[in-house]
Design an enzyme around this catalytic site. Structure first.
Site, PDB file in Angstrom:
ATOM      1  N   GLY A   9       0.828  -1.214   0.000  1.00 31.94           N
ATOM      2  CA  GLY A   9       0.000   0.000   0.000  1.00 31.94           C
ATOM      3  C   GLY A   9       0.854   1.254   0.000  1.00 31.94           C
ATOM      4  N   SER A  11       1.566   3.218  -2.524  1.00 30.66           N
ATOM      5  CA  SER A  11       1.272   4.204  -3.583  1.00 30.66           C
ATOM      6  C   SER A  11       0.503   5.409  -3.047  1.00 30.66           C
ATOM      7  CB  SER A  11       0.468   3.530  -4.700  1.00 30.66           C
ATOM      8  OG  SER A  11      -0.770   3.064  -4.182  1.00 30.66           O
ATOM      9  N   GLY A  13      -1.145   7.587   0.823  1.00 34.30           N
ATOM     10  CA  GLY A  13      -1.424   7.681   2.256  1.00 34.30           C
ATOM     11  C   GLY A  13      -0.314   7.249   3.199  1.00 34.30           C
ATOM     12  N   SER A 131      -3.659  -2.323  11.468  1.00 32.79           N
ATOM     13  CA  SER A 131      -5.051  -2.544  11.857  1.00 32.79           C
ATOM     14  C   SER A 131      -5.745  -1.203  11.826  1.00 32.79           C
ATOM     15  CB  SER A 131      -5.092  -3.197  13.239  1.00 32.79           C
ATOM     16  OG  SER A 131      -6.409  -3.374  13.667  1.00 32.79           O
ATOM     17  N   TYR A 145     -15.892  -3.769   7.065  1.00 37.46           N
ATOM     18  CA  TYR A 145     -14.529  -3.251   7.325  1.00 37.46           C
ATOM     19  C   TYR A 145     -14.099  -3.624   8.738  1.00 37.46           C
ATOM     20  CZ  TYR A 145     -10.670  -0.004   8.111  1.00 37.46           C
ATOM     21  OH  TYR A 145      -9.436   0.542   8.420  1.00 37.46           O
ATOM     22  N   ALA A 147     -15.189  -5.921  10.583  1.00 41.22           N
ATOM     23  CA  ALA A 147     -15.014  -7.384  10.694  1.00 41.22           C
ATOM     24  C   ALA A 147     -13.599  -7.788  10.262  1.00 41.22           C
ATOM     25  CB  ALA A 147     -16.065  -8.107   9.845  1.00 41.22           C
ATOM     26  N   LYS A 149     -10.880  -5.891  10.339  1.00 42.93           N
ATOM     27  CA  LYS A 149      -9.853  -5.383  11.261  1.00 42.93           C
ATOM     28  C   LYS A 149      -9.935  -6.104  12.621  1.00 42.93           C
ATOM     29  CE  LYS A 149      -7.892  -2.396   8.434  1.00 42.93           C
ATOM     30  NZ  LYS A 149      -6.539  -2.572   7.914  1.00 42.93           N
ATOM     31  N   THR A 180      -5.960  10.589   4.141  1.00 46.92           N
ATOM     32  CA  THR A 180      -5.368   9.840   3.019  1.00 46.92           C
ATOM     33  C   THR A 180      -6.462   9.675   1.960  1.00 46.92           C
ATOM     34  OG1 THR A 180      -6.090   7.695   3.860  1.00 46.92           O
ATOM     35  CG2 THR A 180      -3.965   8.477   4.667  1.00 46.92           C
TER      36      THR A 180
HETATM   37  P1  NDP Z   1      -5.097   4.908   1.033  1.00 47.43           P
HETATM   38  O1  NDP Z   1      -6.358   4.641   0.308  1.00 47.43           O
HETATM   39  O2  NDP Z   1      -4.472   6.244   0.901  1.00 47.43           O
HETATM   40  O3  NDP Z   1      -4.012   3.790   0.678  1.00 47.43           O
HETATM   41  C1  NDP Z   1      -4.367   2.443   0.543  1.00 47.43           C
HETATM   42  C2  NDP Z   1      -3.236   1.680  -0.092  1.00 47.43           C
HETATM   43  O4  NDP Z   1      -3.624   0.304  -0.190  1.00 47.43           O
HETATM   44  C3  NDP Z   1      -2.913   2.174  -1.486  1.00 47.43           C
HETATM   45  O5  NDP Z   1      -1.522   2.294  -1.641  1.00 47.43           O
HETATM   46  C4  NDP Z   1      -3.466   1.090  -2.383  1.00 47.43           C
HETATM   47  O6  NDP Z   1      -2.642   0.935  -3.548  1.00 47.43           O
HETATM   48  C5  NDP Z   1      -3.342  -0.142  -1.492  1.00 47.43           C
HETATM   49  N1  NDP Z   1      -4.268  -1.185  -1.938  1.00 47.43           N
HETATM   50  C6  NDP Z   1      -5.619  -1.164  -1.917  1.00 47.43           C
HETATM   51  N2  NDP Z   1      -6.109  -2.265  -2.505  1.00 47.43           N
HETATM   52  C7  NDP Z   1      -5.041  -2.993  -2.920  1.00 47.43           C
HETATM   53  C8  NDP Z   1      -4.881  -4.221  -3.610  1.00 47.43           C
HETATM   54  N3  NDP Z   1      -5.912  -4.947  -4.047  1.00 47.43           N
HETATM   55  N4  NDP Z   1      -3.622  -4.670  -3.864  1.00 47.43           N
HETATM   56  C9  NDP Z   1      -2.548  -3.951  -3.469  1.00 47.43           C
HETATM   57  N5  NDP Z   1      -2.636  -2.770  -2.820  1.00 47.43           N
HETATM   58  C10 NDP Z   1      -3.872  -2.305  -2.557  1.00 47.43           C
HETATM   59  O7  NDP Z   1      -5.435   4.625   2.571  1.00 47.43           O
HETATM   60  P2  NDP Z   1      -4.551   4.640   3.899  1.00 47.43           P
HETATM   61  O8  NDP Z   1      -3.157   4.999   3.643  1.00 47.43           O
HETATM   62  O9  NDP Z   1      -5.316   5.417   4.883  1.00 47.43           O
HETATM   63  O10 NDP Z   1      -4.678   3.095   4.316  1.00 47.43           O
HETATM   64  C11 NDP Z   1      -3.610   2.286   4.689  1.00 47.43           C
HETATM   65  C12 NDP Z   1      -4.059   1.332   5.780  1.00 47.43           C
HETATM   66  O11 NDP Z   1      -4.390   2.081   6.959  1.00 47.43           O
HETATM   67  C13 NDP Z   1      -5.278   0.491   5.448  1.00 47.43           C
HETATM   68  O12 NDP Z   1      -5.060  -0.842   5.850  1.00 47.43           O
HETATM   69  C14 NDP Z   1      -6.387   1.131   6.292  1.00 47.43           C
HETATM   70  O13 NDP Z   1      -7.379   0.195   6.642  1.00 47.43           O
HETATM   71  C15 NDP Z   1      -5.601   1.608   7.502  1.00 47.43           C
HETATM   72  N6  NDP Z   1      -6.266   2.668   8.248  1.00 47.43           N
HETATM   73  C16 NDP Z   1      -6.502   3.912   7.693  1.00 47.43           C
HETATM   74  C17 NDP Z   1      -7.143   4.885   8.424  1.00 47.43           C
HETATM   75  C18 NDP Z   1      -7.436   6.252   7.882  1.00 47.43           C
HETATM   76  O14 NDP Z   1      -8.192   7.035   8.526  1.00 47.43           O
HETATM   77  N7  NDP Z   1      -6.873   6.652   6.742  1.00 47.43           N
HETATM   78  C19 NDP Z   1      -7.617   4.625   9.798  1.00 47.43           C
HETATM   79  C20 NDP Z   1      -7.306   3.320  10.280  1.00 47.43           C
HETATM   80  C21 NDP Z   1      -6.666   2.382   9.526  1.00 47.43           C
HETATM   81  P3  NDP Z   1      -3.161   0.719  -5.057  1.00 47.43           P
HETATM   82  O15 NDP Z   1      -4.541   1.295  -5.139  1.00 47.43           O
HETATM   83  O16 NDP Z   1      -2.158   1.469  -5.878  1.00 47.43           O
HETATM   84  O17 NDP Z   1      -3.071  -0.738  -5.231  1.00 47.43           O
END
Ligand code: NDP
Length: 277
Positions: A9, A11, A13, A131, A145, A147, A149, A180
């Protein structure tokens, strides 16, 4: 000496911010995601980017093999890729729900299984699982979602005990609200799915409140979570859980010390207030 770190992930956030900062700290960082073009800055900063869909076992195999063939080790795996599927349970298909689990749990688990033998042979390693405060508390329309986490929390706790004797640490990070792309993905098609259902009005209000909240710039920066990841990586005796970001500590506190009933009252009154504004 720089550690070899694979972070999913990357790319966007939290993952991107963590990757760029870990490179600055002198680590050898491999960022993985589907959108390779969004990881150019990681490569320019001296890191590596790998195209990887967490739903594809072949992509995961290839990514791990590449890191091993180039570095011969992986010191830290940051399982960060994930998204939030929001909406009423009644309106979400089981296929969509399965995809949510495939990305947030089973893809993560496949990648982790692939890395464990290597870390076991090294007799060291850290697996950092992203998480959420949503792995301990719940919000309306977030059933699938939460569920995933909640599942990740239990899975990681068991894995920690399993891997302790091999010198591998399993660490959970529980972010609060972080600015993000998460919120855009979360609301994507949520309202559409509810049109004509008894949930339409509530979901439209929730979408409006979410948009207004983010337009007001509410949420902590991803660097808040990067700092926790760095703490976990640098510690010889890391904590089992790191909590940070907007609302995380108070939400967890209310649920833990005042119980579910008070927690639900508190969250629903906040949501009512936000959807009325
Ligand atoms: P973003 O949407 O900014 O980033 C999500 C990342 O996950 C992207 O880089 C995306 O890359 C990658 N991703 C999604 N689906 C896939 C896939 N099928 N294969 C590979 N990569 C994937 O969100 P965040 O940075 O906020 O999220 C990061 C983590 O933090 C997540 O697990 C989220 O649940 C957790 N989180 C976030 C919170 C928030 O408020 N932002 C709060 C609590 C937890 P690409 O699309 O290029 O594949």
């Amino acid at each position: 000496m720089g550690k070899v770190i694979l972070i999913t992930g990357a790319s966007s956030g939290i993952g991107k911010d963590a990757a760029l900062n870990l490179i600055k700290q002198g680590h050898i960082v491999y960022g993985a995601a589907r959108r390779i073009s969004k990881m150019k800055d990681i490569v320019e900063a001296g890191g590596h980017s790998i195209k990887m869909d967490i739903l594809s076992n072949e992509d995961i195999d290839r990514a791990v093999d590449q890191v091993i063939s180039e570095q011969n080790r992986i010191d830290v795996l940051v399982n960060n890729a994930g998204y939030g599927l929001w909406g009423a349970v009644e309106t979400i298909s089981v296929d969509e729900a399965k995809r949510q689990f495939d990305v947030n749990i089973f893809g993560l688990a496949y990648l982790t299984k692939k890395v464990i033998p290597l870390m076991r042979n090294q007799k060291s390693g850290k697996i950092i699982n992203m998480s959420s405060m949503g792995g301990k508390v719940y919000t309306p329309f977030g059933a699938w979602y939460h569920a995933t986490k909640y599942a990740l929390e239990g899975w990681s706790d068991c894995l920690r005990i399993e891997l302790k004797d091999f010198g591998i640490d399993v660490i959970l990070i529980e972010p609060g609200v972080i600015k993000t792309e998460f919120q855009d993905v979360m609301m994507d098609s949520t309202v559409e799915r509810s049109i004509g259902t008894p949930y339409e009005k509530k979901l439209k209000a929730l979408e409006k409140a979410t948009q207004e909240m983010y337009a007001r710039g509410i949420g902590s920066p991803p660097s808040t979570i990067t700092k926790l990841i760095i703490k976990a990586i640098n510690s010889h005796n890391p904590k089992r859980r790191y909590v940070g970001g907007l609302f995380a500590k108070p939400m967890l506190f209310i649920k833990k010390w005042f119980g579910d009933k008070m927690y639900e009252k508190a969250i629903m009154s906040q949501i009512k207030k936000a959807t009325k504004e």
